[in-house]
Write a protein that holds these residues in place. Structure first.
Motif, PDB file in Angstrom:
ATOM      1  N   ASN A   1       0.425  -0.973  -0.027  1.00  0.00           N
ATOM      2  CA  ASN A   1       0.195  -0.207   0.198  1.00  0.00           C
ATOM      3  C   ASN A   1       0.927   1.327   0.106  1.00  0.00           C
ATOM      4  N   ILE A   2       1.982   1.077   0.359  1.00  0.00           N
ATOM      5  CA  ILE A   2       3.096   2.260   1.239  1.00  0.00           C
ATOM      6  C   ILE A   2       3.304   2.809  -0.778  1.00  0.00           C
ATOM      7  N   GLU A   3       2.992   2.883  -1.843  1.00  0.00           N
ATOM      8  CA  GLU A   3       2.992   2.846  -3.373  1.00  0.00           C
ATOM      9  C   GLU A   3       1.796   3.964  -3.711  1.00  0.00           C
ATOM     10  N   SER A   4       0.903   2.870  -3.629  1.00  0.00           N
ATOM     11  CA  SER A   4      -0.199   3.935  -3.399  1.00  0.00           C
ATOM     12  C   SER A   4      -0.157   4.626  -3.288  1.00  0.00           C
ATOM     13  N   ILE A   5       0.039   5.605  -1.275  1.00  0.00           N
ATOM     14  CA  ILE A   5       0.023   6.465  -0.642  1.00  0.00           C
ATOM     15  C   ILE A   5       0.734   7.711  -0.691  1.00  0.00           C
ATOM     16  N   ASP A   6       2.298   7.393  -1.843  1.00  0.00           N
ATOM     17  CA  ASP A   6       2.529   7.889  -2.685  1.00  0.00           C
ATOM     18  C   ASP A   6       2.212   9.133  -4.015  1.00  0.00           C
ATOM     19  N   CYS A   7       1.522   7.477  -3.920  1.00  0.00           N
ATOM     20  CA  CYS A   7       0.256   9.043  -4.994  1.00  0.00           C
ATOM     21  C   CYS A   7      -1.035   9.402  -5.401  1.00  0.00           C
ATOM     22  N   LEU A   8      -1.305   9.188  -3.448  1.00  0.00           N
ATOM     23  CA  LEU A   8      -2.065  10.178  -3.314  1.00  0.00           C
ATOM     24  C   LEU A   8      -1.550  11.320  -3.384  1.00  0.00           C
ATOM     25  N   LYS A   9      -1.969  12.325  -4.006  1.00  0.00           N
ATOM     26  CA  LYS A   9      -1.347  13.872  -4.503  1.00  0.00           C
ATOM     27  C   LYS A   9      -2.577  14.297  -4.423  1.00  0.00           C
ATOM     28  N   LYS A  10      -3.433  14.930  -4.389  1.00  0.00           N
ATOM     29  CA  LYS A  10      -4.732  15.504  -3.571  1.00  0.00           C
ATOM     30  C   LYS A  10      -5.037  15.320  -2.487  1.00  0.00           C
ATOM     31  N   ASP A  11      -5.592  16.528  -1.817  1.00  0.00           N
ATOM     32  CA  ASP A  11      -6.194  16.497  -0.013  1.00  0.00           C
ATOM     33  C   ASP A  11      -8.133  16.612  -0.696  1.00  0.00           C
ATOM     34  N   LEU A  12      -8.137  15.795   0.175  1.00  0.00           N
ATOM     35  CA  LEU A  12      -9.791  15.284   0.717  1.00  0.00           C
ATOM     36  C   LEU A  12     -10.420  16.414   1.166  1.00  0.00           C
ATOM     37  N   THR A  13      -9.845  17.316   1.326  1.00  0.00           N
ATOM     38  CA  THR A  13      -9.872  18.438   2.226  1.00  0.00           C
ATOM     39  C   THR A  13     -10.480  18.152   3.589  1.00  0.00           C
ATOM     40  N   ASP A  14     -12.185  18.932   4.773  1.00  0.00           N
ATOM     41  CA  ASP A  14     -12.319  18.757   5.593  1.00  0.00           C
ATOM     42  C   ASP A  14     -13.661  18.630   5.393  1.00  0.00           C
ATOM     43  N   ILE A  15     -13.946  17.629   4.316  1.00  0.00           N
ATOM     44  CA  ILE A  15     -15.499  17.552   4.283  1.00  0.00           C
ATOM     45  C   ILE A  15     -16.154  16.219   5.172  1.00  0.00           C
ATOM     46  N   PRO A  16     -17.179  16.277   5.877  1.00  0.00           N
ATOM     47  CA  PRO A  16     -17.342  15.655   6.849  1.00  0.00           C
ATOM     48  C   PRO A  16     -17.759  14.660   6.712  1.00  0.00           C
ATOM     49  N   ILE A  17     -17.424  12.969   7.227  1.00  0.00           N
ATOM     50  CA  ILE A  17     -17.292  11.627   6.891  1.00  0.00           C
ATOM     51  C   ILE A  17     -18.432  11.666   6.858  1.00  0.00           C
ATOM     52  N   SER A  18     -19.850  12.187   6.713  1.00  0.00           N
ATOM     53  CA  SER A  18     -21.204  11.691   6.662  1.00  0.00           C
ATOM     54  C   SER A  18     -21.619  11.632   4.565  1.00  0.00           C
ATOM     55  N   LYS A  19     -20.877  13.102   5.064  1.00  0.00           N
ATOM     56  CA  LYS A  19     -21.019  13.059   2.888  1.00  0.00           C
ATOM     57  C   LYS A  19     -20.467  12.366   2.013  1.00  0.00           C
ATOM     58  N   ILE A  20     -19.185  11.339   2.619  1.00  0.00           N
ATOM     59  CA  ILE A  20     -17.827  10.396   1.558  1.00  0.00           C
ATOM     60  C   ILE A  20     -18.449   9.646   1.663  1.00  0.00           C
ATOM     61  N   ASN A  21     -18.642   9.106  -0.333  1.00  0.00           N
ATOM     62  CA  ASN A  21     -19.928   8.321  -0.563  1.00  0.00           C
ATOM     63  C   ASN A  21     -18.581   7.254  -1.196  1.00  0.00           C
ATOM     64  N   PHE A  22     -18.075   5.955   0.293  1.00  0.00           N
ATOM     65  CA  PHE A  22     -17.100   5.264  -0.593  1.00  0.00           C
ATOM     66  C   PHE A  22     -17.086   4.244  -0.863  1.00  0.00           C
ATOM     67  N   SER A  23     -18.515   3.792  -1.630  1.00  0.00           N
ATOM     68  CA  SER A  23     -18.691   2.484  -2.656  1.00  0.00           C
ATOM     69  C   SER A  23     -18.178   3.495  -4.424  1.00  0.00           C
ATOM     70  N   ASP A  24     -18.478   5.096  -4.350  1.00  0.00           N
ATOM     71  CA  ASP A  24     -17.495   5.430  -4.888  1.00  0.00           C
ATOM     72  C   ASP A  24     -16.849   6.999  -5.193  1.00  0.00           C
ATOM     73  N   ILE A  25     -15.887   6.692  -4.822  1.00  0.00           N
ATOM     74  CA  ILE A  25     -14.344   7.309  -3.991  1.00  0.00           C
ATOM     75  C   ILE A  25     -14.206   7.832  -5.766  1.00  0.00           C
ATOM     76  N   ASP A  26     -13.108   8.760  -5.038  1.00  0.00           N
ATOM     77  CA  ASP A  26     -12.699   9.847  -6.500  1.00  0.00           C
ATOM     78  C   ASP A  26     -10.863   9.136  -6.080  1.00  0.00           C
ATOM     79  N   ASN A  27     -10.644   8.283  -7.055  1.00  0.00           N
ATOM     80  CA  ASN A  27      -8.875   8.049  -6.685  1.00  0.00           C
ATOM     81  C   ASN A  27      -7.498   8.981  -6.243  1.00  0.00           C
TER      82      ASN A  27
END
Length: 153
Positions: free
Chosen positions: A63-89
């Motif tokens: 997973n370390i490689e995938s973590i290193d590729c994560l470049k954009k911020d999710l920001t402080d969007i509340p967890i209740s507003k995150i759709n984990f079944s349709d994520i933005d990679n």
């Protein structure tokens, strides 16, 4: 079969760390044992004594490689507003938790500036909880598994 009993805690933060324990060291077979993530003083998945430790270490460190590729911020969007079944990679990464997922345990990571937001599930992705940590804690914790591979292989 010999009971080995090697115990290890890999800690980079007081509120998020790994504990593993070789229960059975088998000649010419992979070591079996216990593996838990400790999040906010509770261990997950808190089940299973026959986790194949070398395979789990490999899955988690990949997973370390995938973590290193994560470049954009999710920001402080509340967890209740995150759709984990349709994520933005570009903003979230689902981590491979190997055999731990057979107990319902999964991890998702996102960043918010200098923080990391670790979302975890214990019920096969039906619900998620969150812990916010300084950026780099999860990667450092997984990296410490690489340094301990010799113990389980």
């Amino acid at each position: 079969m010999e009971l080995k009993g090697i115990k290890m805690i890999l800690k980079n933060h007081d509120q998020f760390f790994i504990q593993w324990d070789i229960v059975y060291e088998l000649e010419s077979n992979p070591n079996l044992g216990i593996f838990n993530f400790w999040i906010d003083n509770i261990c997950y998945p808190a089940q299973g004594i026959n986790i194949t430790l070398p395979a789990l270490f490999w899955a988690l460190t990949c997973n370390i490689e995938s973590i290193d590729c994560l470049k954009k911020d999710l920001t402080d969007i509340p967890i209740s507003k995150i759709n984990f079944s349709d994520i933005d990679n570009d903003k979230l990464v689902f981590l491979d938790t190997g055999e731990l997922f057979q107990y319902g345990f999964g991890l998702v990571l996102g960043f918010n500036q200098d923080q990391e937001r670790i979302f975890y599930t214990t019920d096969f992705e039906k619900t998620y909880s969150e812990i916010i940590l300084p950026k780099g804690v999860l990667r450092a914790t997984l990296n410490s598994l690489l340094l301990n591979m010799d113990y389980v292989c």
